[in-house]
Design a protein around this motif. Structure first.
Motif, PDB file in Angstrom:
ATOM      1  N   VAL A   1      72.559 109.122  72.522  1.00  0.00           N
ATOM      2  CA  VAL A   1      73.458 108.852  73.639  1.00  0.00           C
ATOM      3  C   VAL A   1      74.891 108.838  73.124  1.00  0.00           C
ATOM      4  CG1 VAL A   1      74.217 107.103  75.291  1.00  0.00           C
ATOM      5  CG2 VAL A   1      71.790 107.606  75.036  1.00  0.00           C
ATOM      6  N   LEU A   2      75.753 109.547  73.841  1.00  0.00           N
ATOM      7  CA  LEU A   2      77.183 109.565  73.544  1.00  0.00           C
ATOM      8  C   LEU A   2      77.915 108.825  74.657  1.00  0.00           C
ATOM      9  CD1 LEU A   2      75.950 112.021  71.961  1.00  0.00           C
ATOM     10  CD2 LEU A   2      78.187 113.130  72.217  1.00  0.00           C
ATOM     11  N   PHE A   3      78.782 107.894  74.280  1.00  0.00           N
ATOM     12  CA  PHE A   3      79.597 107.170  75.267  1.00  0.00           C
ATOM     13  C   PHE A   3      81.042 107.623  75.066  1.00  0.00           C
ATOM     14  CE2 PHE A   3      81.570 104.014  77.753  1.00  0.00           C
ATOM     15  CZ  PHE A   3      80.591 103.360  78.508  1.00  0.00           C
ATOM     16  N   LEU A   4      81.649 108.235  76.105  1.00  0.00           N
ATOM     17  CA  LEU A   4      82.988 108.829  76.001  1.00  0.00           C
ATOM     18  C   LEU A   4      83.986 108.046  76.837  1.00  0.00           C
ATOM     19  CD1 LEU A   4      80.823 111.329  75.816  1.00  0.00           C
ATOM     20  CD2 LEU A   4      82.852 112.742  76.174  1.00  0.00           C
ATOM     21  N   ASP A   5      85.141 107.805  76.264  1.00  0.00           N
ATOM     22  CA  ASP A   5      86.265 107.238  77.006  1.00  0.00           C
ATOM     23  C   ASP A   5      87.472 108.139  76.745  1.00  0.00           C
ATOM     24  OD1 ASP A   5      87.341 104.573  78.415  1.00  0.00           O
ATOM     25  OD2 ASP A   5      88.854 105.277  76.973  1.00  0.00           O
ATOM     26  N   LEU A   6      88.038 108.709  77.833  1.00  0.00           N
ATOM     27  CA  LEU A   6      89.155 109.635  77.673  1.00  0.00           C
ATOM     28  C   LEU A   6      90.379 108.895  77.145  1.00  0.00           C
ATOM     29  CD1 LEU A   6      88.861 111.785  80.935  1.00  0.00           C
ATOM     30  CD2 LEU A   6      87.874 112.228  78.678  1.00  0.00           C
ATOM     31  N   ASP A   7      91.030 109.493  76.163  1.00  0.00           N
ATOM     32  CA  ASP A   7      92.236 108.896  75.582  1.00  0.00           C
ATOM     33  C   ASP A   7      93.448 109.267  76.428  1.00  0.00           C
ATOM     34  OD1 ASP A   7      90.703 107.954  73.406  1.00  0.00           O
ATOM     35  OD2 ASP A   7      90.920 109.891  72.372  1.00  0.00           O
ATOM     36  N   GLY A   8      94.188 108.263  76.869  1.00  0.00           N
ATOM     37  CA  GLY A   8      95.441 108.520  77.572  1.00  0.00           C
ATOM     38  C   GLY A   8      95.302 108.923  79.028  1.00  0.00           C
ATOM     39  N   PHE A   9      94.134 108.724  79.634  1.00  0.00           N
ATOM     40  CA  PHE A   9      93.982 109.126  81.047  1.00  0.00           C
ATOM     41  C   PHE A   9      94.849 108.282  81.979  1.00  0.00           C
ATOM     42  CE2 PHE A   9      91.845 108.666  85.185  1.00  0.00           C
ATOM     43  CZ  PHE A   9      91.954 109.976  85.632  1.00  0.00           C
ATOM     44  N   LYS A  10      95.047 106.989  81.636  1.00  0.00           N
ATOM     45  CA  LYS A  10      95.860 106.113  82.483  1.00  0.00           C
ATOM     46  C   LYS A  10      97.280 106.658  82.598  1.00  0.00           C
ATOM     47  CE  LYS A  10      97.207 101.275  83.130  1.00  0.00           C
ATOM     48  NZ  LYS A  10      98.633 101.578  83.385  1.00  0.00           N
ATOM     49  N   GLU A  11      97.817 107.179  81.511  1.00  0.00           N
ATOM     50  CA  GLU A  11      99.174 107.731  81.542  1.00  0.00           C
ATOM     51  C   GLU A  11      99.253 108.957  82.451  1.00  0.00           C
ATOM     52  OE1 GLU A  11      97.534 106.789  78.889  1.00  0.00           O
ATOM     53  OE2 GLU A  11      98.754 105.144  78.112  1.00  0.00           O
ATOM     54  N   ILE A  12      98.198 109.798  82.428  1.00  0.00           N
ATOM     55  CA  ILE A  12      98.163 110.978  83.317  1.00  0.00           C
ATOM     56  C   ILE A  12      98.177 110.532  84.770  1.00  0.00           C
ATOM     57  CG2 ILE A  12      96.727 112.918  84.075  1.00  0.00           C
ATOM     58  CD1 ILE A  12      95.808 113.228  81.167  1.00  0.00           C
ATOM     59  N   ASN A  13      97.355 109.536  85.092  1.00  0.00           N
ATOM     60  CA  ASN A  13      97.294 109.015  86.464  1.00  0.00           C
ATOM     61  C   ASN A  13      98.632 108.441  86.891  1.00  0.00           C
ATOM     62  OD1 ASN A  13      95.148 109.322  88.183  1.00  0.00           O
ATOM     63  ND2 ASN A  13      94.042 107.507  87.528  1.00  0.00           N
TER      64      ASN A  13
ATOM     65  N   ALA B   1      88.996 112.380  73.443  1.00  0.00           N
ATOM     66  CA  ALA B   1      88.085 111.306  73.832  1.00  0.00           C
ATOM     67  C   ALA B   1      87.673 110.508  72.604  1.00  0.00           C
ATOM     68  CB  ALA B   1      86.853 111.872  74.534  1.00  0.00           C
ATOM     69  N   SER B   2      87.480 109.233  72.824  1.00  0.00           N
ATOM     70  CA  SER B   2      86.860 108.382  71.810  1.00  0.00           C
ATOM     71  C   SER B   2      85.374 108.346  72.138  1.00  0.00           C
ATOM     72  CB  SER B   2      87.456 106.978  71.848  1.00  0.00           C
ATOM     73  OG  SER B   2      88.841 107.025  71.533  1.00  0.00           O
TER      74      SER B   2
ATOM     75  N   ALA C   1      85.508 103.883  67.378  1.00  0.00           N
ATOM     76  CA  ALA C   1      86.233 105.158  67.296  1.00  0.00           C
ATOM     77  C   ALA C   1      87.672 104.993  67.774  1.00  0.00           C
ATOM     78  CB  ALA C   1      85.508 106.220  68.113  1.00  0.00           C
ATOM     79  N   LYS C   2      87.879 104.206  68.832  1.00  0.00           N
ATOM     80  CA  LYS C   2      89.235 103.982  69.344  1.00  0.00           C
ATOM     81  C   LYS C   2      90.087 103.258  68.288  1.00  0.00           C
ATOM     82  CE  LYS C   2      89.170 104.086  74.387  1.00  0.00           C
ATOM     83  NZ  LYS C   2      90.075 105.264  74.411  1.00  0.00           N
ATOM     84  N   ARG C   3      89.483 102.297  67.624  1.00  0.00           N
ATOM     85  CA  ARG C   3      90.235 101.551  66.603  1.00  0.00           C
ATOM     86  C   ARG C   3      90.577 102.436  65.403  1.00  0.00           C
ATOM     87  NH1 ARG C   3      86.404  97.528  67.966  1.00  0.00           N
ATOM     88  NH2 ARG C   3      85.169  97.980  66.096  1.00  0.00           N
ATOM     89  N   GLN C   4      89.790 103.501  65.215  1.00  0.00           N
ATOM     90  CA  GLN C   4      90.034 104.424  64.109  1.00  0.00           C
ATOM     91  C   GLN C   4      91.162 105.405  64.418  1.00  0.00           C
ATOM     92  OE1 GLN C   4      86.242 106.238  63.339  1.00  0.00           O
ATOM     93  NE2 GLN C   4      85.326 104.379  62.438  1.00  0.00           N
ATOM     94  N   GLY C   5      91.698 105.348  65.636  1.00  0.00           N
ATOM     95  CA  GLY C   5      92.824 106.208  65.972  1.00  0.00           C
ATOM     96  C   GLY C   5      92.566 107.178  67.094  1.00  0.00           C
ATOM     97  N   LYS C   6      91.487 106.984  67.855  1.00  0.00           N
ATOM     98  CA  LYS C   6      91.142 107.834  69.000  1.00  0.00           C
ATOM     99  C   LYS C   6      90.853 109.271  68.558  1.00  0.00           C
ATOM    100  CE  LYS C   6      94.008 104.999  72.071  1.00  0.00           C
ATOM    101  NZ  LYS C   6      95.070 104.988  73.096  1.00  0.00           N
ATOM    102  N   ALA C   7      90.542 110.129  69.538  1.00  0.00           N
ATOM    103  CA  ALA C   7      90.261 111.554  69.292  1.00  0.00           C
ATOM    104  C   ALA C   7      89.244 111.757  68.179  1.00  0.00           C
ATOM    105  CB  ALA C   7      91.548 112.300  68.978  1.00  0.00           C
TER     106      ALA C   7
END
Length: 427
Positions: A299-311, A387-388, A415-421
């Motif tokens: 299972v992969l859990f994805l969270d888009l990096d920087g989507f809030k800024e796009i919105n 994505a993280s 993954a996010k704490r490691q610098g995202k992407a």
């Protein structure tokens, strides 16, 4: 009780008078006597008698047989023929083969009375039967579902207007054809044609219910989802005389059901499976891994990096379009048997089934990152994201979907704490 009116059609004056006297003596009303066929037709239309007593051999341009046909078929009044024995034996045997349709001269009053009463009774019985058929036809034609009736040999006897509308066949075209020629049914669950529908029901003497996913192929090749059944028709003695097919077009109902299912299990924005459907498929994968030692999933859990800024910068409209485009990118990175779902907001989950080891999952994560980095264009703006990604797989013999998602979520935040992407594997 009123005396029943009889019109006598006889061109011999003395014979006509004697017949009138006999009829009056028997209790019938004879107001007039017609001397020709033309006069008889006119008087029937004017006086509407209960019965016409007519001589076959009449003077004039129209003979008695022709006049009788007009009176019976067009004016719907019963007729009894008067005939000489020689005439009956030679000219009119075929026409007068129906019982109680004639009397041979000379006759006695009791025979005349009997023939007239039987003719009146037959006419009344036919009238009642005709009215019952009309009433039955009116009921069938008023029904909100299709009705097709067959003879005992399985050939079509009648169709109501709804049946004509659904099948594309007119009753005049379908009459006498085998039911399977007009009603072409397919069981969509098994992909097989339903053969000899009426014959099977008639031979078995039992109702046949259509399968759940029964489809009718119309005359022009259109497919229509239908439901209901075929039943044998029995007479008063229990003998099967045919079959009746009753069905409804349930296309709209099927579409509504499909939409309800889609609303319940798919994300309304992206069209991806939602949380409910993903958890169900993940549960099935866990059960499969319990039965098969060689079966692995990830299972992969994805969270888009920087989507809030796009919105925030471009608005929710472009934000929604961006999510839809990302969903298509994610689908393109997976095999046909894998599942990608929108978990909510800018979070997505992926279920990879039947993998060899976690390396296959990390390869998919890399492929997703490469795909997401490719720019997307919206209203003149060029947008891209990363994505993280948190990864877990069934190395620890998971028992519940919630535990799998918890571990994948933990890995995603790592993954996010490691610098995202990037991606991280739960351990």
């Amino acid at each position: 009780m009123f005396a029943r009116k009889i019109l006598v059609v006889e061109d011999e004056k003395i014979l006509a008078s004697n017949i009138r006297k006999s009829l009056q003596k028997l209790g019938y009303s004879v107001s007039e006597i017609a001397k020709s066929g033309e006069e008889a037709i006119k008087k029937v239309a004017e006086t509407q008698p209960n019965l016409v007593l007519i001589d076959i051999c009449l003077a004039g341009e129209i003979d008695g047989m022709h006049v009788a046909d007009i009176i019976q078929n067009n004016l719907h009044v019963p007729v009894v023929y008067l005939t000489e024995r020689s005439e009956y034996k030679t000219l009119h045997k075929n026409q007068l083969s129906e019982p109680f349709s004639y009397i041979v001269k000379p006759f006695i009053e009791s025979d005349l009375h009997f023939v007239i009463e039987m003719a009146l009774y037959k006419h009344q019985s036919k009238k009642i039967l005709h009215e019952e058929k009309q009433r039955l036809a009116a009921i069938i034609n008023s029904m909100g579902c299709a009705v097709i009736v067959t003879y005992v040999n399985g050939c079509i006897q009648m169709m109501n207007p709804i049946a004509e509308l659904i099948t594309g066949w007119k009753q005049s075209e379908a009459f006498g054809k085998d039911l399977v020629e007009v009603v072409n049914l397919v069981d969509k669950d098994v992909g097989e044609t339903i053969e000899s529908l009426a014959t099977h029901v008639i031979e078995a003497g039992e109702i046949f219910n259509f399968p759940e996913n029964c489809t009718l192929i119309t005359k022009d090749g259109k497919e229509i989802a239908i439901r209901d059944n075929v039943a044998p028709i029995r007479d008063q003695n229990g003998n099967i005389t045919g079959a009746v097919l009753v069905f409804q077009d349930i296309t709209k109902r099927k579409q509504t059901e499909a939409q309800l299912i889609r609303n319940a299990f798919y994300d309304g924005l992206t069209g991806l499976p939602n949380r409910v459907l993903f958890l169900d498929r993940l549960k099935q994968a866990i059960e499969r891994s319990k039965r098969r030692s060689d079966y692995h999933f990830a299972v992969l859990f994805l969270d888009l990096d920087g989507f809030k800024e796009i919105n925030d910068r471009f608005g929710h409209g472009i934000g929604d379009d961006f999510l839809v485009a990302i969903a298509r990118r994610l689908e393109s990175c997976l095999r046909s048997g894998d599942t990608v779902a929108r978990f909510g907001g800018d979070e997505f989950t992926v279920l990879l089934e039947d993998i060899k080891d976690v390396t296959e999952a990390t390869n998919v994560a890399k492929r997703i990152q490469d795909s997401l980095r490719l720019p997307l264009h919206f209203n003149g703006h060029q947008l891209s994201t990363t994505a993280s990604i948190g990864i877990t797989w069934n190395f620890s013999n998971y028992q519940e979907p919630a535990t799998v998602l918890r571990d994948a979520d933990i890995a995603m935040y790592r993954a996010k704490r490691q610098g995202k992407a990037t991606y991280a594997i739960f351990s």
